[in-house]
Motif scaffolding. Structure first.
Motif: not given
Length: 404
Positions: A5-10, A133-139, A267-271, A282-286
């Motif tokens: 998993c790339v990114g330790a966000g939610p 890949v879960a490293d956010g909107a600016n992935s 997944i999450g904001d990367a997607a 946060t809800r959608l990411a989880m």
């Protein structure tokens, strides 16, 4: 499976938790480029639907998140020196605390969580069965393979900045102030004990005319404190969260034609992203994390799991992202509505993402009556209590809901 998993966000952490719960034999690593505790923002909001889902999926982490959360009841809109109200309630939790709790739970389950481990190209994990890949909107990793994912990015027009304050807002508060250069407003809600999140937004023209483009961090918070002095009740605004000063941003809308490529999945904001004014990021990411873990558990072939996750996820996100774009557009043209009184302005704001039947306006006016509002607060408190009973929450934990 060997999963990275790339990114330790939610999204990344909750996927690791959910996948390990379904198969402890998975070898899962979560890699985060930042050190522990280095997170942007202050608090994030969520509602009972997410809490219900978290309790079903992993009671241990759900209890920790709920215990660290604050309840806010009602939304209040302040404009023209008047107030109007919207009934309801929600929860907020400090983002840093949320990540700490998720990381602790992941490690407890045997996940290898590594901080200060940058990943600039997921190709280095070609031997992994899956790269999440879960490293956010600016992935950076999504951008490296933007053509393969069909990535489309666009920016919102309004500048915004995430701040904090020691002024505790018991209600989710929207405050609007007119300056000589245009309207500027904030969204505020409690984040943790003694601290509230305070998001400031305005139109680009107002931002430039007020000089924010040239002001440093200290001057920015001073000017905003002066503008919102009445709402802050003598409290200052705080810029630095865990050592990071806040900065003005423009919201990045992320859309990808597909969330899968080779052995990787977004997944999450990367997607996908949804504007912060609908409070669903946060809800959608989880939920992404949980659904992906479930699909992998259901399907023997990883490719089939990813295909189903991709297809169902895109279908679900179409409506959500449309509502988020509509909400963002409303705030970008907010001066179309600022000539209205507080009650009518509040109704326009609350109905910004969809058509409303005529009776909803009359009901909205009725709820401005103090007695009606008090009755609705009792009703909402009862709903909250029933939800907590259904989940089996303990009344003795800090932050737990008390019976009405």
């Amino acid at each position: 499976m060997k999963i990275v998993c790339v990114g330790a966000g939610p999204a990344g952490l909750y996927f690791a938790i959910s996948a390990k719960l379904r198969d402890a034999g998975h070898e899962i690593s979560v890699l985060e480029r930042d050190p522990p505790g280095a997170t942007y923002g202050w608090g994030v909001v969520y509602w009972d639907d997410l809490l219900d889902t978290l309790y079903i999926n992993d009671r241990e982490s759900a209890q920790r998140i709920r215990a660290a959360s604050t309840v806010w009841q009602d939304q209040v809109v302040a404009i023209h020196g008047e107030h109007a109200y919207l009934s309801g309630y929600g929860y907020s939790v400090n983002r840093a605390v949320l990540l700490d709790e998720l990381a602790r739970r992941a490690v407890q389950l045997g996940v290898d969580v590594q901080h200060e481990r940058a990943v600039d190209d997921i190709a280095e994990f070609a031997d992994a069965d899956l790269v999440v890949v879960a490293d956010g909107a600016n992935s950076r990793n999504r951008q490296r393979y933007a053509e393969q994912f069909g990535t489309e990015l666009s920016q919102g027009r309004n500048p915004y900045i995430w701040l904090g304050t020691r002024r505790v807002f018991d209600e989710f508060t929207f405050g609007y102030e007119q300056t000589p250069h245009g309207w500027i407003w904030f969204h505020a809600y409690p984040s943790s004990a003694g601290v509230s999140t305070f998001i400031v937004e305005c139109q680009e023209e107002t931002w430039r005319a007020l000089g924010f483009g040239e002001l440093d961090d200290a001057a920015t918070t001073r000017l905003l404190t002066e503008i919102f002095d009445e709402h802050l009740a003598g409290h200052a605004l705080i810029s630095a969260a865990r050592g990071r000063p806040a900065s003005w941003q423009r919201f990045t809308q992320v859309h990808n034609q597909t969330w899968r490529h080779a052995n990787a999945v977004l997944i999450g904001d990367a997607a996908h992203t949804t504007h912060f004014t609908i409070g669903s990021g946060t809800r959608l990411a989880m939920i992404d994390a949980l659904v992906l873990a479930e699909k992998l558990h259901e399907h023997e072939q990883t490719s089939n799991a990813l295909k189903e996750f991709d297809g169902e996820g895109h279908a679900a996100m179409r409506v959500v992202q449309a509502a988020a774009r509509t909400s963002m557009a409303w705030f970008e043209d907010v001066d179309r509505y600022t000539d209205r009184d507080a009650v009518d302005f509040c109704f326009a704001m609350s109905s910004r993402s969809g058509l409303q039947p005529p009776w909803r306006y009359q009901a909205h006016r009725l709820t401005q009556n103090p007695l009606a509002r008090k009755a609705l607060r009792v009703y909402c408190k009862g709903l909250r209590w029933l939800g907590a009973r259904r989940r089996g929450e303990s009344w003795k934990r800090p932050g737990a809901v008390s019976p009405p």
